[in-house]
Design a protein around this motif. Structure first.
Motif, short mmCIF file in Angstrom:
data_model
loop_
_atom_site.label_atom_id
_atom_site.label_comp_id
_atom_site.label_asym_id
_atom_site.label_seq_id
_atom_site.Cartn_x
_atom_site.Cartn_y
_atom_site.Cartn_z
N VAL A 93 32.12 50.37 95.64
CA VAL A 93 31.34 50.13 94.58
C VAL A 93 31.83 50.32 93.22
O VAL A 93 32.75 51.14 93.19
N ALA A 94 31.64 49.31 92.31
CA ALA A 94 32.18 49.33 90.98
C ALA A 94 31.17 49.29 90.09
O ALA A 94 29.92 48.59 90.08
N VAL A 126 26.25 53.75 95.23
CA VAL A 126 25.98 53.36 93.75
C VAL A 126 25.51 54.37 92.83
O VAL A 126 25.88 54.39 91.94
N HIS A 127 24.42 55.09 93.33
CA HIS A 127 23.90 56.13 92.55
C HIS A 127 25.19 57.21 92.27
O HIS A 127 25.05 57.63 91.05
N SER A 128 25.97 57.50 93.24
CA SER A 128 26.88 58.25 93.05
C SER A 128 27.98 57.84 91.97
O SER A 128 28.42 58.87 91.14
N LEU A 130 27.43 55.67 89.78
CA LEU A 130 26.89 55.51 88.41
C LEU A 130 26.76 56.80 87.76
O LEU A 130 27.08 56.93 86.40
N LYS A 131 26.45 57.86 88.25
CA LYS A 131 26.37 59.06 87.72
C LYS A 131 27.51 59.78 87.26
O LYS A 131 27.67 60.34 86.23
N SER A 132 28.73 59.34 87.82
CA SER A 132 29.93 59.77 87.47
C SER A 132 30.68 58.95 86.16
O SER A 132 31.87 59.54 85.75
N SER A 133 29.91 57.86 85.86
CA SER A 133 30.39 56.89 84.96
C SER A 133 29.89 57.28 83.42
O SER A 133 28.86 58.23 83.42
N GLU A 134 30.41 56.47 82.54
CA GLU A 134 29.74 56.82 81.25
C GLU A 134 28.38 56.31 80.90
O GLU A 134 27.80 56.53 79.89
N ALA A 135 28.03 55.40 81.98
CA ALA A 135 26.83 54.84 81.90
C ALA A 135 25.64 55.82 82.62
O ALA A 135 24.75 55.24 83.13
N ALA A 136 26.08 56.95 82.82
CA ALA A 136 25.17 57.75 83.83
C ALA A 136 23.79 57.80 82.95
O ALA A 136 23.42 57.71 82.19
N GLY A 137 22.75 57.50 84.08
CA GLY A 137 21.23 57.49 83.50
C GLY A 137 20.77 56.17 83.43
O GLY A 137 19.67 55.77 83.43
N ALA A 138 21.78 55.19 83.34
CA ALA A 138 21.32 53.80 82.99
C ALA A 138 20.87 52.99 84.53
O ALA A 138 21.20 53.30 85.21
N THR A 139 19.92 52.00 84.10
CA THR A 139 19.66 51.22 85.22
C THR A 139 20.44 49.68 85.11
O THR A 139 20.58 49.36 83.99
N PRO A 140 20.95 49.42 86.56
CA PRO A 140 22.10 48.19 86.24
C PRO A 140 21.24 46.70 85.83
O PRO A 140 20.03 46.86 86.18
N THR A 141 21.95 46.02 84.91
CA THR A 141 21.23 44.84 84.50
C THR A 141 21.19 43.88 85.89
O THR A 141 20.29 42.95 85.97
N ARG A 142 22.51 43.73 86.65
CA ARG A 142 22.58 43.11 87.89
C ARG A 142 23.16 43.75 88.70
O ARG A 142 24.21 44.52 88.47
N VAL A 143 22.90 43.60 90.21
CA VAL A 143 23.61 44.04 91.02
C VAL A 143 24.15 42.76 92.12
O VAL A 143 23.26 42.12 92.32
N ALA A 144 25.57 42.85 92.21
CA ALA A 144 26.09 41.76 92.85
C ALA A 144 26.71 42.48 94.26
O ALA A 144 27.32 43.54 94.33
#
Length: 385
Positions: A93-94, A126-128, A130-144
């Motif tokens: 996951v990225a 993905v949740h994990s 995302l939580k570790s990134s600087e965008a924690a709490g955000a909802t993805p605009t797109r998922v591929a």
């Protein structure tokens, strides 16, 4: 007045499209030059994009005589992307910004077989990440999502995902979209490896090429004159189903193909003449072949011939400039060299046969680009309203 508004919208779209491709902050004069727009048009476009929260000031350019220039780039809060690569052995996951610039990445072994279990694991990862990134709490605009099978015309149903033990058609998109509250796009893993190689790998600048992935099985991603080929049913590149010449073999989608690593190891177990126990990994088989041990050497030669036959088949149809080999089997130096050598004797116009520039991350990188392009298209349509 309408002409002026239309021109402004065109300028806004062109400026945003340029900034979405740039990984580093840029000045307005540079944008004006790159987009062939006047400075006033760029000034107005940047102002509008700032008001929409899509572009932000990130600093000043200094070091040259005269006034310093303001630097702009896509705003951190403009949106984020998630890319998922579902493999038979690993799940990756990225999380990136809208440009595809990496914010966080994670991977783990594919824990359980079957679409439902793997989809749940992908959602959790993905949740994990995302939580570790600087965008924690955000909802993805797109998922591929990169999937190991044929994506149906509905964009949701995946067929023939046998290397994750999903032998019936399964809807991967709906559970992912529901759980992540985001639009989801799917594509075949080797198709995305080809997109990844053209974006950030060894296929940059190539118009017609193929990626051949040899792992547990074999598959190809084909780009012809700059366009990824998917075919009428999404099955272009399913080279595992190429029949041997003269064969009337019935297609068995559940069977492991002959050129994949699983079949290679199965053949090793049944081959006689070993002076020690048969190899238990593909790596061991190739090492013993390189040392001249029989029957390892003959098994590897047979595998190289099969891969060369796949390369020759692709050459007869699309005449590629280059064929890129990847995967747990395909990335082996001995196979790359020997399959390329054999392909020279099987084709009228032999292509270059090279190793992947992205390795095991190729499909993930392709998924990042797919998400970025999907998000970009949506933004362009929104700005055109």
């Amino acid at each position: 007045m309408q002409v002026q508004v239309a021109a402004q919208q065109s300028g806004v779209q062109r400026v945003l499209a340029f900034l979405l491709e740039e990984q580093d902050p840029v000045t307005r004069p540079l944008v004006a030059s790159a987009c062939a727009l006047s400075r006033p048009t760029v000034f107005a476009a940047v102002q509008q994009l700032e008001s929409l929260g899509l572009v932000a000031v990130t600093g000043q350019q200094s070091g040259s005589p005269g006034r310093s220039a303001t630097l702009y780039e896509v705003a951190p809060g403009a949106g984020i992307l998630a890319a998922v690569d579902i493999g038979g052995s690993n799940l990756r996951v990225a999380i990136t910004d809208l440009r595809g610039k990496l914010l966080a990445e994670g991977n783990e072994p594919t824990a359980e077989a079957g679409g439902p279990a793997i989809t749940k694991q992908a959602i959790d990862l993905v949740h994990s990440v995302l939580k570790s990134s600087e965008a924690a709490g955000a909802t993805p605009t797109r998922v591929a999502v990169s999937v190991p099978g044929v994506v149906g015309a509905d964009g949701s149903t995946v067929h023939y995902a046998s290397n994750i033990d999903q032998f019936t058609a399964f809807d991967f998109r709906t559970p992912l979209s529901d759980a992540l509250s985001a639009p989801v796009v799917l594509d075949n893993n080797v198709n995305l490896a080809a997109l990844g190689e053209r974006w950030r790998g060894v296929a940059r600048g190539l118009e017609t090429f193929a990626v051949v992935a040899v792992g547990a099985g074999i598959g190809a991603g084909i780009v012809h004159e700059g366009v990824l080929l998917r075919g009428a049913h999404g099955a272009a590149g399913e080279v595992a189903f190429l029949p041997p010449f003269g064969s009337r073999r019935k297609v068995d989608a559940a069977a492991h193909d002959e050129a994949g690593g699983l079949s290679l190891l199965a053949a090793a177990r049944t081959r006689s003449g070993w002076t020690a126990p048969p190899p238990v990994t593909v790596e061991e088989l190739f090492v013993r072949a390189a040392e001249g041990e029989e029957p390892a050497a003959s098994l590897v030669e047979e595998e190289c011939t099969r891969v060369a036959s796949v390369i020759a088949s692709l050459c007869a149809v699309i005449d590629p400039e280059t064929v890129i080999l990847t995967g747990g089997v395909g990335a082996n130096d001995l196979l790359i060299a020997r399959a390329g050598e054999l392909a020279q004797t099987m084709t009228l116009f032999p292509p270059s046969v090279v190793r992947s520039g992205l390795g095991e991350r190729a499909s993930l990188v392709g998924a990042i680009q797919l998400a970025a392009q999907s998000a970009k298209l949506h933004l362009m349509e929104t700005l055109n309203v």
